[in-house]
Design a protein around this motif. Sequence first.
Motif, short mmCIF file in Angstrom:
data_model
loop_
_atom_site.label_atom_id
_atom_site.label_comp_id
_atom_site.label_asym_id
_atom_site.label_seq_id
_atom_site.Cartn_x
_atom_site.Cartn_y
_atom_site.Cartn_z
N ARG A 301 0.99 -1.26 -0.04
CA ARG A 301 0.07 0.12 -0.05
C ARG A 301 0.77 1.19 0.01
O ARG A 301 0.50 2.18 -0.88
N MET A 302 1.84 1.27 0.97
CA MET A 302 2.96 2.55 0.77
C MET A 302 3.46 2.63 -0.79
O MET A 302 3.58 3.88 -0.77
N ALA A 303 3.96 1.74 -1.07
CA ALA A 303 4.60 1.52 -2.52
C ALA A 303 3.81 2.29 -3.29
O ALA A 303 4.13 3.03 -4.34
N ARG A 304 2.51 1.92 -3.50
CA ARG A 304 1.48 2.57 -4.25
C ARG A 304 1.45 3.99 -4.30
O ARG A 304 1.04 4.88 -4.95
N ARG A 305 1.98 4.47 -2.81
CA ARG A 305 1.92 5.89 -2.57
C ARG A 305 3.22 6.53 -2.45
O ARG A 305 3.72 7.50 -1.77
N ASN A 306 4.22 5.85 -3.19
CA ASN A 306 5.79 6.28 -3.53
C ASN A 306 6.35 6.26 -2.01
O ASN A 306 7.51 7.12 -1.93
N ALA A 307 5.97 5.26 -1.04
CA ALA A 307 6.80 5.10 0.08
C ALA A 307 7.42 3.67 -0.09
O ALA A 307 6.73 2.66 0.06
#
Length: 970
Positions: A301-307
């Motif tokens: 989920r964070m990767a989808r938000r650039n984290a």
Amino acid sequence: MPPGEVHGALGSSARGLSPDAAGERRERYGANELPRAARAGPGRQALAQLTDLFAVVLLLASAITFLAYWLSEPRDAGRLQLAVAILCVVALNAVIGFTQEYSAERTAESLQAMVPHTCRVLRDGRRQEVPARDLVPGDVVALEAGDAVPADCRLVEAHELSVNNAALTGESDPVRRDSAAMAVPGPLTDARNCLFMGTDVVAGAGKAVVFATGAATEFGRIYRLTASASRQRTPLQLQVAAMARRVAGTALAIGALLFAVRLPGDDTVEAFVFALGVMVALVPEGLPATLSVSLAIGVRRMARRNALVKRLLAVEALGSTTVILTDKTGTLTQAEMTVTRVWADGAVHPVSGVGYAPEGEVTDPAPRVRELLRVAALCCDARLVPPGGDGGRDGPGNGGGPGGHHGNWRVLGDTTEGALLVAAAKAGIDPHTEEAASPRVAEHPFDPGRKLMSTVHRAPGGGFLVHAKGAPQELLARCTHIDRDGGARPLTEESRAAVVAVNDGLAAQGLRVLAVAVRRAEGPGGDRDTAESGLTLLGLTGMLDPPRAEVSEAVDACRRAGIRIVMATGDHPLTAEAVARRVGIVRGREPLVVTGKRLDTLDDAALDELMAGGPELLLCRVSPEHKTRAVTALRRRGEVVAVTGDGANDAPALKHADIGVAMGASGTDVAREAAVMVLLDDSFASIATAVRLGRSVYQNIRRFLVYVFSSNIGELGPIVAATFTGFPLVPISAVQILAIDLGSDVLPALALGAEPPESDVMDRPPRARRERLFSMAVMRRILFLGGIQALGVTAVFFWHIHASGIPFAEFTEDHPVYREAVTMVQAGIVLSQFFVGLAVRTDRQSLLRAGLFSNPWLLWAGGIGIALMACISYVPVLQEVFNTAPLAAADWAVLTGLGALPLAADELRKAWLRRRRPESGERAAPGGGRTDRGGRTDRGGRTDGGGPAVHEPADGGPGPARIPGRDEDR
């Protein structure tokens, strides 16, 4: 030493090294790159999964079960099945955990280095481009504006050369460099004749001889400082480890107790197998796998938000963060200078737009304003490169210095001059047209001592004009007139005081102020003193490194969440406070501003006291050691600290923190290696999103803990009841328990891990560091739901046994009634867990309000578990493995009714809670601190309630002035 002696001292020459000499030194010194941090290989990572305490307990149980099978005569195949089943559980958990950890770490390795891939060197007198990793001491490197410095070098030629050392020192201002010999009493980075790896050339050109590469550079020094710090364990790691110890100890103790109770009446092996069933019932076999996968869901989920999260457990650590220690340059700001104010002809003219794209306008661009910007643009060496322009070589570190990119516009050269060019373009001035009309015929480069630069141009109508720009106090001293009311007027003391007042007002807003002046000259020649005297002041420009547009909203979200934000930067206190006010970190009248010099005078006790001050704290002019000490002091106070940064100077603090957050696009290798999370878009706003998701992960972990452990209580209840009623057999076998824990519990637990964040998750204060994962509220809910399950399945078991009318002593493992009874116990637990999964989705809100179908994955997972239970009941092969029997439709109806009891009871509990406490829990303090700090007084008399602050003067001077109109500026 003088530049002429440098080549000989480093075994080189003005023609550079020969290819053979370069190859020999490459073998001797190694590659010009930072060493990779030591990391456990796949084998060690896989082995680590088997050293988890739950895994150790299960492996021990499997070994003892296999030994019991081997020593018994005749040998019981069921014990062998149990030993193998336990080993399969451990293996499955290890595979899931290893896969998630390994894939997350390897994904992070895709980030590329900041160090440039190629550089230009002289080899045998010929300029050629070589891979930066092949650079060796003694190489002669050619550098120009837009290049990244590939190694630590000593300048031997410098032509108006300036560098940006932000990645190394944290200061974004360009620094002048020259080749002259000098003494360096302080750090090597103070040497004006040296350049360092990872910094950028922003103006001029030069040649330098490499004296250090790879780990021997200043970057390497900081890297070694970072590598010496041990990685901190996250709060969840500490709590899970403590939970595992308690659960394992409890399982062993209860198993031993029941073994002792049953031993007098049973065979020793039978008593042990009974106790083993109790141990397996209490140990949550699927918890490690469920925890890993739930955290992996948060990672995705964070990767989808650039984290990008490099370690799974860092997801939860973000959710428990109480303090964010943030860098300024490149993190809160865009690392791009922008002119925001022009003062000319007695009036201030705002300039809109941000960054290097010439998008925006100058308010009321009167002729005198245009003239000021035209003169300033002509007195610049930088170039503005449009999208697709060929202003410099592509590749990391070669994008034109620290300016970076804004809509693909770039500046080659000094960022301050770039800002002036952009402001001129916003006023409708074309620098190329102006240069053609007024060509430059001479120049006097910027002098750090005079703080001025001037150029001589041929005037369109004949004659020559001197254009000058520089520090207001220096330029004003050389002015005799001021441009006012359409002409040059004598610069009186009154008008001079007015200019000083305007300058002070702009500086108080944290703006960098430049003055612009002009004079007529007789010719292009003449000395500098003559050219830069008798000037006519045209006006002032105020510029700043603008905050990122999304930062203010992110800061507000963190304040609502009760997270304290402390800025730590290498910049001047005035600049730091201005940026902090613009993004909302500072809202009070006077924050507590502390410089690195002041920190040097504090011991650990005094530093701890300082860190305990009010929520508005700014650390300025700080070094890597200062940041690390601040992090350590905050952690000593029990804070969960997140540190953001992009430069190598941030790396030690990133690694000492509970959660280090590095910038992915502009960050350095050292920073990205030290951090456990990388922001791919360099946006501070991604931190607020990550905190929200991290808090959600922790809530979901607690949900499936309630789900799993309530099931364990349901499994333990009938076993304990059978022990104390004298029933000779177990109501549910260890193999059946494993089937429930892995076949029916894991998928619903994973579905609970995918629950989205609750709407008010960022309106709650951070969880206290000492708060246990198993809080009293969690334990009460586990006992509440688990107790109802245990009572239900125990009643079903003994009801079925008693209804048969057969005495306890006549029951054997193959008796049809016994097999039906244990099947009903297993099915009853599976059905009740389906309804418990629905119940634990919310803490206080009704399931009907949350939506019965809002988490379809949970319904599917529960359905799969029930279908698996039906197969165990009806499929002959599985009946033999699990010692079960087919159930009638009436049995399923009774079990469904009993299974729904936990959901109904929990809905009644939630309704009672909502009626008793309509408001949800503790809220975040309005000032950004947690409510448990309200009114605490710091060492200077400041209170969190907004009282006066003790303001430390910066470097011995006055503290930053109060800045009115922050809301208007924003």
